[in-house]
Design an enzyme around this catalytic site. Sequence first.
Site, PDB file in Angstrom:
ATOM      1  N   ILE A 151       0.861  -1.178   0.000  1.00 17.70           N
ATOM      2  CA  ILE A 151       0.000   0.000   0.000  1.00 17.70           C
ATOM      3  C   ILE A 151       0.902   1.235   0.000  1.00 17.70           C
ATOM      4  CG2 ILE A 151      -2.005  -1.080   1.088  1.00 17.70           C
ATOM      5  CD1 ILE A 151      -1.157  -0.005   3.758  1.00 17.70           C
ATOM      6  N   ASP A 152       0.341   2.359  -0.397  1.00 17.02           N
ATOM      7  CA  ASP A 152       1.124   3.572  -0.560  1.00 17.02           C
ATOM      8  C   ASP A 152       1.667   4.087   0.773  1.00 17.02           C
ATOM      9  OD1 ASP A 152       0.494   3.482  -3.249  1.00 17.02           O
ATOM     10  OD2 ASP A 152      -1.200   4.851  -3.058  1.00 17.02           O
ATOM     11  N   LYS A 153       2.688   4.891   0.679  1.00 12.04           N
ATOM     12  CA  LYS A 153       3.341   5.466   1.854  1.00 12.04           C
ATOM     13  C   LYS A 153       2.343   6.118   2.805  1.00 12.04           C
ATOM     14  CE  LYS A 153       6.319   9.371   3.120  1.00 12.04           C
ATOM     15  NZ  LYS A 153       7.126  10.505   2.603  1.00 12.04           N
ATOM     16  N   ARG A 254      -7.313   5.771  -5.518  1.00 13.26           N
ATOM     17  CA  ARG A 254      -7.051   7.201  -5.692  1.00 13.26           C
ATOM     18  C   ARG A 254      -7.370   7.656  -7.109  1.00 13.26           C
ATOM     19  NH1 ARG A 254      -1.010   7.593  -3.506  1.00 13.26           N
ATOM     20  NH2 ARG A 254      -1.358   9.851  -3.737  1.00 13.26           N
TER      21      ARG A 254
END
Length: 347
Positions: A151-153, A254
């Site tokens: 998953i993204d930062k 997103r």
Amino acid sequence: MQQNDESPELEDELYEHFRVEVPKGQDLLRIDKFLMHFIANSSRNKIQTAADNGDIYVNDVPVKSNYRVKPFDVVRILLAHPPFENRVDPENIPLDIVYEDEALLVINKPPGLVVHPGHGNYTGTLVNALAYHFENLPMNSSERPGLVHRIDKDTSGLLVIAKTEAAMTHLAKQFEAKTSEREYVAIVWGNLKEDEGTIEGNIARHLKDRMQMAVFADPNVGKPAVTHYKVLERFGYVTMVSCVLETGRTHQIRVHMKHIGHPLFNDARYGGDLILKGTTFTKYKQFIDNCFKILPRQALHAKTLGFVHPTTGEMMRFDTELPDDMQQLIEKWRAYAKSNTAGEDED
């Protein structure tokens, strides 16, 4: 393997990861077999894949895996990322472990923690933490220990980590076959017209901004992506939604939410860090600024995760509370919605 990739790869520059001159007495031998004797922790399949991708060079000419090396050949492996990206230095970074057994562990990743070393983030990542707390984690197809998915930062939430080769293979197949269960909670700009729906659209790198992904109508561009959403609570100018993934593309939620006109709240990469809905009053602008300070990231949390245990065959399901920053943001919007008739006609 379905993976959410936080950092786009460098595309214009190649870096030398391995170099060897074939010894004088070497018999003719396929290069994939030859390299297995020189590259630690590698496999013939991975070497063949590198050759198929045009990453193995002999005397500065790319070769296939069936090329037969001869004495004094100079063999090199060139990749699109610096070699030290794959070097993982153990770092004593705390982990919030939700569950652990001999085969796997499930962690609750805080926002701001990069999952793996990459361009611009070579230390201080989840992988560095895993290397400190666990020994001999299996490598995934990208040579990253333990990682089944990412998953993204600035996305918080649940991740499953494989502790054995068998678990890695079993879990990776589930994510690839889309049988794993993943639910995210997001706060998006605008008041969605429908209470629930499905977003479908191929996702690929944006043509102009390489740091973004985009949805393409051409079925031959990008990879198919499917996101199911359901409204959890409406606050007028923003909405809290549940998003269930069928696929795991880069930045999928997103980019899909932006595609339908509802970017994630404070998602700077996709324009959600601007006032996209609401009034022009100074007091409202100050309210939004305060909201951005409370949650200085995109409003996205990987809340639930389900998969079949690779050893027992049991269906495992995990759920975690929303992190404090998202809870505070929700309470702030809830109070604002009660004291205002905000966004009743917004879409």
